[in-house]
Design a protein around this motif. Structure first.
Motif, PDB file in Angstrom:
ATOM      1  N   VAL A   5       2.243   1.728  -3.569  1.00 45.34           N
ATOM      2  CA  VAL A   5       1.191   2.224  -4.481  1.00 45.34           C
ATOM      3  C   VAL A   5       0.905   3.691  -4.180  1.00 45.34           C
ATOM      4  O   VAL A   5       0.816   4.518  -5.097  1.00 45.34           O
ATOM      5  N   ALA A   6       0.837   4.033  -2.901  1.00 48.23           N
ATOM      6  CA  ALA A   6       0.559   5.438  -2.517  1.00 48.23           C
ATOM      7  C   ALA A   6       1.670   6.354  -3.022  1.00 48.23           C
ATOM      8  O   ALA A   6       1.417   7.462  -3.508  1.00 48.23           O
TER       9      ALA A   6
ATOM     10  N   ASP B 153       0.842  -1.214   0.000  1.00 43.70           N
ATOM     11  CA  ASP B 153       0.000   0.000   0.000  1.00 43.70           C
ATOM     12  C   ASP B 153       0.868   1.252   0.000  1.00 43.70           C
ATOM     13  O   ASP B 153       0.562   2.242  -0.671  1.00 43.70           O
TER      14      ASP B 153
ATOM     15  N   TYR C 179       3.606   5.845  -5.716  1.00 39.65           N
ATOM     16  CA  TYR C 179       3.476   6.007  -7.174  1.00 39.65           C
ATOM     17  C   TYR C 179       2.318   6.966  -7.511  1.00 39.65           C
ATOM     18  O   TYR C 179       2.441   7.828  -8.385  1.00 39.65           O
ATOM     19  N   ASN C 180       1.234   6.858  -6.773  1.00 39.21           N
ATOM     20  CA  ASN C 180       0.112   7.787  -7.025  1.00 39.21           C
ATOM     21  C   ASN C 180       0.502   9.216  -6.686  1.00 39.21           C
ATOM     22  O   ASN C 180       0.181  10.164  -7.422  1.00 39.21           O
ATOM     23  N   SER C 181       1.262   9.382  -5.602  1.00 43.93           N
ATOM     24  CA  SER C 181       1.732  10.730  -5.226  1.00 43.93           C
ATOM     25  C   SER C 181       2.658  11.284  -6.296  1.00 43.93           C
ATOM     26  O   SER C 181       2.583  12.448  -6.691  1.00 43.93           O
TER      27      SER C 181
ATOM     28  N   GLY D 162      -0.842   1.498 -12.566  1.00 46.39           N
ATOM     29  CA  GLY D 162      -1.896   1.074 -11.638  1.00 46.39           C
ATOM     30  C   GLY D 162      -1.664  -0.338 -11.122  1.00 46.39           C
ATOM     31  O   GLY D 162      -0.574  -0.866 -11.190  1.00 46.39           O
ATOM     32  N   THR D 163      -2.711  -0.931 -10.587  1.00 47.44           N
ATOM     33  CA  THR D 163      -2.579  -2.300 -10.063  1.00 47.44           C
ATOM     34  C   THR D 163      -3.496  -3.234 -10.846  1.00 47.44           C
ATOM     35  O   THR D 163      -4.476  -2.803 -11.461  1.00 47.44           O
TER      36      THR D 163
ATOM     37  N   CYS E 283       2.680  10.581  -9.423  1.00 46.93           N
ATOM     38  CA  CYS E 283       1.916  10.926 -10.637  1.00 46.93           C
ATOM     39  C   CYS E 283       1.253  12.294 -10.495  1.00 46.93           C
ATOM     40  O   CYS E 283       1.139  13.041 -11.455  1.00 46.93           O
ATOM     41  N   SER E 284       0.861  12.649  -9.270  1.00 49.72           N
ATOM     42  CA  SER E 284       0.105  13.905  -9.097  1.00 49.72           C
ATOM     43  C   SER E 284       0.973  15.065  -8.618  1.00 49.72           C
ATOM     44  O   SER E 284       0.517  16.197  -8.520  1.00 49.72           O
TER      45      SER E 284
END
Ligand SMILES: Nc1ncnc2c1ncn2[C@@H]1O[C@H](COP(=O)(O)OP(=O)(O)OP(=O)(O)O)[C@@H](O)[C@H]1O
Ligand SMILES: O=P(O)(O)O[C@@H]1[C@H](O)[C@H](O)[C@@H](OP(=O)(O)O)[C@H](OP(=O)(O)O)[C@H]1O
Length: 290
Positions: free
Chosen positions: A43-44, A40, A46-48, A68-69, A50-51
């Motif tokens: 993933v968090a 988790d 990678y999302n951070s 993504g997953t 990206c934004s």
């Protein structure tokens, strides 16, 4: 469609029925979400990433593209499991030489449990993390179609001291390892891999500039992956690349620079810089003698 990545040099491997990453033939790398919040957290991150609009584009390129997953059949037979779908950084390269360098004088993060800290501290002291600010986690250096690769086993790599690290960084860019362990590595590819414009040293220096100012993230237990085309290096077409992987323990930087990673980066730059300087001296000597 999915297979164990031949180019993987460290971390959890999928062979032998254990849980590990898989690759497909479309250039994607499937990393299973690890337990205990690690998946988790990654993933968090990678999302951070990206934004986060503050990250310069040339720094963003040092991270795998995150798609993504996806739920796919896990390599350990435990059935369908969530995996991160990442860019396979080494896809398409023929006989790549790859090295995984785990960064930081400490690989444990401040909020970790005492048990986890002790586990990491033991490894950090046993290897070169505490002494050098980084440790080699695994590597494979292409030699030739006959000699294939020089790939020391994990037990040997884990026992590296500073001299072994220096030697491994020299062997990583040498072409004569098949002559035996006593042969002095020729560092034939040191220039095309480490020092030429856009080589590993230039990429490390650019990364260092970013770490001197970025305060969003602290990258504990993260690895720098360096790789080049072993087969094309002889023609000077090594196409050396540096990428960052393994973000299972990234924490918020709270406005402070990541001095743990940065210190290791400065140390790694010094180690590789010394190899390049030594190689340049040898080249000048040979020219004079010629
Ligand atoms: N996106 C990628 N593309 C290609 N190879 C990769 C990629 N990510 C990781 N690898 C390969 O897989 C290895 C392990 O990756 P990673 O460190 O993410 O796994 P891990 O199991 O979390 O490792 P650790 O045990 O250090 O936590 C790396 O050394 C590298 O060889
Ligand atoms: O470097 P090695 O010797 O391969 O040891 C692994 C390495 O320290 C990983 O960072 C660690 O994952 P975490 O740091 O995420 O715990 C993993 O723990 P694990 O096996 O419990 O996943 C260890 O096995």
């Amino acid at each position: 469609m999915f297979k164990v990545p031949d180019h993987q040099v460290a971390g959890h491997r999928a062979d032998g029925g254990t849980l590990g990453p898989l690759v497909d033939d479309l250039g994607r790398f499937y990393k299973p979400l690890q337990s205990d919040q690690r998946g988790d957290t990654e993933v968090a991150f990678y999302n951070s990433l990206c934004s986060n609009t503050e990250i310069p584009s040339d720094i963003r390129e040092l991270f795998p593209v995150f798609h993504g997953t996806q739920i796919i059949e896990a390599s350990d037979g435990s059935g369908p499991q969530p995996h991160m779908v990442l860019e396979d950084l080494v896809a398409g390269r023929v006989n790549p030489s790859v090295m995984d360098i785990k960064m930081g004088s400490r690989t444990w993060y401040p909020e970790a449990s005492e048990k986890y800290i002790q586990k990491c501290l033991e490894k950090d002291r046993k290897g070169t993390s505490v002494s050098l600010g980084f440790r080699i986690s695994g590597l494979k250096a292409y030699q030739s179609s006959k000699a294939a690769f020089w790939q020391p086993v994990k037990k040997v790599v884990d026992s590296f001291n500073a001299d072994d690290v220096r030697l491994a960084l020299r062997k990583f860019v040498s072409s004569n390892l098949s002559l035996g362990s006593n042969a002095d590595p020729d560092c034939l590819y040191a220039s095309t891999v480490y020092s030429h414009g856009g080589g590993i040293l230039a990429q490390l220096s650019r990364l260092k500039q970013w770490f001197e100012v970025q305060t969003n993230y602290h990258f504990y237990s993260c690895s720098i992956l360096i790789f080049y085309d072993g087969e094309s290096a002889l023609d000077g077409c090594a196409d050396p690349k540096l990428k960052l992987v393994d973000f299972a323990h990234v924490v918020d930087g709270h406005g402070v620079i990541d001095h743990n990673f940065l210190g290791g980066l400065c140390s790694l730059i010094k180690f590789i810089g010394d190899i390049v300087d030594e190689d340049n001296k040898c080249t000048k000597c040979e020219v004079k003698l010629a």
